[in-house]
Design an enzyme around this catalytic site. Structure first.
Site, PDB file in Angstrom:
ATOM      1  N   VAL A  77       0.829  -1.087  -0.012  1.00 13.78           N
ATOM      2  CA  VAL A  77       0.035   0.103  -0.004  1.00 13.78           C
ATOM      3  C   VAL A  77       0.924   1.163  -0.024  1.00 13.78           C
ATOM      4  O   VAL A  77       0.295   2.313  -0.117  1.00 13.78           O
ATOM      5  CB  VAL A  77      -1.021   0.090   1.124  1.00 13.78           C
ATOM      6  CG1 VAL A  77      -2.235  -0.953   0.881  1.00 13.78           C
ATOM      7  CG2 VAL A  77      -0.282  -0.004   2.425  1.00 13.78           C
ATOM      8  N   SER A 154      -2.492   7.570  16.341  1.00 17.57           N
ATOM      9  CA  SER A 154      -1.844   6.828  17.403  1.00 17.57           C
ATOM     10  C   SER A 154      -1.783   7.907  18.421  1.00 17.57           C
ATOM     11  O   SER A 154      -2.006   9.074  18.169  1.00 17.57           O
ATOM     12  CB  SER A 154      -0.471   6.520  16.943  1.00 17.57           C
ATOM     13  OG  SER A 154       0.131   6.187  18.430  1.00 17.57           O
ATOM     14  N   TYR A 167       7.861   7.348  13.847  1.00 12.33           N
ATOM     15  CA  TYR A 167       6.437   6.790  14.147  1.00 12.33           C
ATOM     16  C   TYR A 167       5.456   7.833  14.688  1.00 12.33           C
ATOM     17  O   TYR A 167       4.450   8.236  13.965  1.00 12.33           O
ATOM     18  CB  TYR A 167       6.457   5.662  15.274  1.00 12.33           C
ATOM     19  CG  TYR A 167       5.213   5.094  15.338  1.00 12.33           C
ATOM     20  CD1 TYR A 167       4.416   4.263  14.730  1.00 12.33           C
ATOM     21  CD2 TYR A 167       4.366   5.518  16.274  1.00 12.33           C
ATOM     22  CE1 TYR A 167       3.557   3.567  14.755  1.00 12.33           C
ATOM     23  CE2 TYR A 167       3.218   4.878  16.746  1.00 12.33           C
ATOM     24  CZ  TYR A 167       2.646   3.716  15.827  1.00 12.33           C
ATOM     25  OH  TYR A 167       1.631   3.340  15.940  1.00 12.33           O
TER      26      TYR A 167
END
Length: 262
Positions: A77, A154, A167
């Site tokens: 993806v 997140s 991240y």
């Protein structure tokens, strides 16, 4: 005493019957749980992942009584052409596209001074760029009949998570992208939200290696007082946002962290 207003509409059964959904990261963790939950609620699901064996396990885990179904599709993806192909398969197989759940992601931990550019680029590409690519490819189809996008942010997008610079940056980007799309398409029938899980029991978190000299007092700051969550609990929120029960929810980043940041 005020008179109770009677319930005039029936309580819902499967909320996604007749709808087509594309779920990325469908081979494990929250992505697998999401594919299973949406199919259990009646959706025709295309589960996308690089891990073909994992996708097979997800399909095999669907109960026989589920009113929807899951079709596995192996694709990267973070690749533009692969995303276009996956969306085309979802549209063809489901007679359109109504729900997109961008769950695919990777997690790496390192001292920021030791974060290689290669690691940074990989995390940003898989977590953020893939979300953009899938949204961009899916939106023309969602616009034809209305629909919902649920992205995976997140708690690291809003609260300091040490040793997770790439991240956290990627998930902050997902949150910003979610807000932007929610406003841009608010009057065109597409709702866009994001989930923001904290610690969840998945293979991704189990395999996370913090630096050897990591200060666990700082790690404790990002752990739930009631322990890690379960992927199925996160998937339940995705199903709500995908369904008509979430009809007036858009532009939200919904934290699912067991009270970590209460």
């Amino acid at each position: 005493m005020a008179e109770l207003v009677p319930l005039t509409t029936p309580l819902p059964g499967p909320r996604l019957t007749g709808r087509s959904a594309l779920v990325t990261g469908g081979a494990s963790g929250i992505g697998a749980a999401t594919a299973l939950r949406l199919a259990a609620e009646g959706a025709t699901v295309l589960a996308v992942d690089l891990d073909g064996e994992g996708l097979g396990r997800t399909v095999a885990a669907l109960p026989a009584e589920a009113t929807g179904g899951i079709t596995p599709h192996v694709a990267d993806v973070s690749d533009e052409d692969a995303v276009a192909g996956a969306v085309a398969v979802a549209v063809e197989g489901g007679g359109g596209l109504h729900v997109v759940a961008n769950i695919a992601g990777i997690l790496r931990a390192a001292h920021t001074t030791e974060h290689s550019l290669q690691m940074w680029d990989q995390v940003i590409r898989v977590n953020l760029t893939s979300t953009f690519l899938v949204c961009r490819a899916a939106l023309p189809h969602l616009l034809t009949g209305g629909g919902a996008i649920i992205n995976s942010a997140s708690t690291s997008a809003s609260f300091g998570h040490p040793w997770m610079a790439a991240y956290a940056a990627s998930k902050g980007g997902v949150a910003a992208l979610t807000h932007t799309l929610a406003v841009e398409y608010a009057k065109r029938g597409v709702r866009v939200n994001a989930i923001a899980p904290g610690s969840v029991r998945t293979s991704m978190t189990k395999g996370l290696d913090f630096p050897a000299d990591a200060d666990f007092d700082l790690i404790a700051r990002i752990m739930s007082p009631i322990g890690p969550g379960d992927p199925a609990s996160v998937a339940a929120v995705v199903a709500l946002l995908a369904s008509d029960d979430g009809a007036h929810i858009s532009g939200e980043i919904i934290r699912i962290d067991g009270g970590t940041h209460a």
